[in-house]
Write a protein that holds these residues in place. Structure first.
Motif, PDB file in Angstrom:
ATOM      1  N   UNK A   1      46.694  33.405  40.575  1.00 48.35           N
ATOM      2  CA  UNK A   1      45.531  33.304  39.692  1.00 48.35           C
ATOM      3  C   UNK A   1      44.675  34.570  39.771  1.00 48.35           C
ATOM      4  N   UNK A   2      43.984  34.908  38.678  1.00 47.24           N
ATOM      5  CA  UNK A   2      43.077  36.060  38.724  1.00 47.24           C
ATOM      6  C   UNK A   2      42.020  35.876  39.805  1.00 47.24           C
ATOM      7  N   UNK A   3      41.620  36.974  40.402  1.00 46.73           N
ATOM      8  CA  UNK A   3      40.566  36.933  41.407  1.00 46.73           C
ATOM      9  C   UNK A   3      39.348  37.693  40.897  1.00 46.73           C
ATOM     10  N   UNK A   4      38.195  37.324  41.413  1.00 50.32           N
ATOM     11  CA  UNK A   4      36.969  38.043  41.103  1.00 50.32           C
ATOM     12  C   UNK A   4      36.280  38.398  42.408  1.00 50.32           C
ATOM     13  N   UNK A   5      35.510  39.466  42.357  1.00 50.20           N
ATOM     14  CA  UNK A   5      34.860  39.954  43.578  1.00 50.20           C
ATOM     15  C   UNK A   5      33.453  39.416  43.696  1.00 50.20           C
ATOM     16  N   UNK A   6      33.139  38.911  44.877  1.00 50.18           N
ATOM     17  CA  UNK A   6      31.787  38.483  45.217  1.00 50.18           C
ATOM     18  C   UNK A   6      31.369  39.249  46.464  1.00 50.18           C
ATOM     19  N   UNK A   7      30.558  40.277  46.274  1.00 49.37           N
ATOM     20  CA  UNK A   7      30.164  41.099  47.412  1.00 49.37           C
ATOM     21  C   UNK A   7      31.358  41.789  48.027  1.00 49.37           C
ATOM     22  N   UNK A   8      31.659  41.495  49.284  1.00 51.97           N
ATOM     23  CA  UNK A   8      32.774  42.106  49.995  1.00 51.97           C
ATOM     24  C   UNK A   8      33.960  41.158  50.126  1.00 51.97           C
ATOM     25  N   UNK A   9      34.078  40.201  49.178  1.00 48.49           N
ATOM     26  CA  UNK A   9      35.151  39.213  49.215  1.00 48.49           C
ATOM     27  C   UNK A   9      35.764  39.044  47.838  1.00 48.49           C
ATOM     28  N   UNK A  10      37.094  38.922  47.790  1.00 48.25           N
ATOM     29  CA  UNK A  10      37.809  38.561  46.574  1.00 48.25           C
ATOM     30  C   UNK A  10      38.153  37.079  46.635  1.00 48.25           C
ATOM     31  N   UNK A  11      37.931  36.348  45.522  1.00 45.14           N
ATOM     32  CA  UNK A  11      38.207  34.915  45.480  1.00 45.14           C
ATOM     33  C   UNK A  11      38.956  34.560  44.203  1.00 45.14           C
ATOM     34  N   UNK A  12      39.788  33.507  44.312  1.00 42.51           N
ATOM     35  CA  UNK A  12      40.422  32.947  43.120  1.00 42.51           C
ATOM     36  C   UNK A  12      39.812  31.574  42.849  1.00 42.51           C
ATOM     37  N   UNK A  13      40.163  30.975  41.705  1.00 43.65           N
ATOM     38  CA  UNK A  13      39.573  29.699  41.302  1.00 43.65           C
ATOM     39  C   UNK A  13      39.923  28.575  42.275  1.00 43.65           C
ATOM     40  N   UNK A  14      41.065  28.706  42.963  1.00 41.57           N
ATOM     41  CA  UNK A  14      41.474  27.662  43.904  1.00 41.57           C
ATOM     42  C   UNK A  14      40.732  27.740  45.237  1.00 41.57           C
ATOM     43  N   UNK A  15      39.922  28.782  45.409  1.00 39.64           N
ATOM     44  CA  UNK A  15      39.138  28.897  46.625  1.00 39.64           C
ATOM     45  C   UNK A  15      39.726  29.800  47.689  1.00 39.64           C
TER      46      UNK A  15
END
Length: 295
Positions: free
Chosen positions: A16-30
């Protein structure tokens, strides 16, 4: 060349695509992946590893960096940059030019990607991603990137067998003396995007190989059939002689190649006894283009 962050990462677990939040990359599944303080992201799940410390060792990476910094492979880097920058997607009239997304799949210490960044046109924005399965290689690349005045590339520990890149986003893939995984390259490339692949030619480092081996094996014939989903657009041969004028550089060249582990103790000793060596550089640089989607 102007640079944009590479934002088209995909989760290595579910794609799944990931997005960056601060210094972390996350996907929709967590699933989440932290950006290390050195500036790279580890995207190689333990279940995708075949060994505890895959890829080039810390010593091999250091040897490669020292050797490449001598400039003996500069003509290869120049040819790669020239081919990568040719036929870039044209901007529509009146429209803002989109970023060119380029992946170096098996980037090592980032030498060729840095050379490309130095060579690109100022008016074209680039989003550069260097990927290697060796954490030592990516760490070296990220450290060198942080020593520059501008952040130009993103760096990830990952495998070519499962690229953590969204589908159909790449304009260029570089696979230079690495392990191509064509289905993954085709998946990640845009239609019309290009794969540039560098491979050793039959005479590459012949003089070094003649010293460390009792005899040289015949070269295997290369297939002229393009991988599925790709069409061959041309091959350039980079061939020249270069003289290594000290034992340290000669040993570094051996240490950065698979020949280090294939050579006998006697063969390595013969190399270490040299004080100079002229070697032939013989490289095939092949350009493939991603075919359009079939209807």
């Amino acid at each position: 060349m102007s640079f944009l962050p590479f934002s088209a990462l995909a989760c290595p677990l579910d794609g799944d695509p990931m997005h960056r939040e601060g210094q972390t990359w996350r996907c929709a599944a967590g699933h989440s992946y932290d950006i290390a303080k050195q500036g790279y992201t580890h995207l190689l799940p333990v279940q995708h590893k075949r060994s505890r410390d895959p890829g080039d060792s810390k010593e091999m990476v250091a040897a490669r960096q020292r050797f490449l910094d001598t400039g003996h492979y500069q003509p290869i880097a120049d040819a790669v940059s020239r081919m990568a920058l040719a036929d870039l997607p044209a901007a529509e009239v009146g429209a803002e030019r989109e970023a060119v997304h380029c992946l170096d799949a098996g980037c090592g210490d980032g030498y060729y990607l840095r050379q490309l960044a130095d060579a690109g046109p100022q008016e074209t924005p680039f989003a550069l991603l260097g990927l290697d399965i060796s954490k030592w290689a990516v760490l070296s690349a990220a450290k060198q990137e942080r020593s520059t005045s501008q952040s130009r590339a993103s760096w990830v520990v990952a495998s070519n067998a499962k690229l953590p890149v969204q589908g159909g986003v790449l304009d260029r893939v570089l696979c230079l003396f690495g392990f191509p995984v064509y289905p993954e390259f085709v998946r990640a490339l845009k239609p019309g995007g290009q794969l540039l692949q560098a491979d050793a030619g039959p005479d590459h480092l012949r003089e070094l190989r003649e010293i460390i081996y009792p005899s040289l094996k015949p070269e295997r014939e290369r297939s002229e059939v393009a991988p599925d989903g790709l069409v061959r657009r041309g091959v350039e041969t980079i061939r020249y002689a270069t003289t290594l004028d000290n034992v340290e550089t000669i040993v570094d060249l051996l240490a950065m190649t698979p020949h280090l582990y294939r050579a006998s103790t006697e063969g390595r000793a013969r190399v270490e006894a040299l004080d100079s060596l002229t070697v032939t550089v013989d490289v095939r640089l092949t350009r493939f283009e991603r075919l359009p989607e079939s209807d």
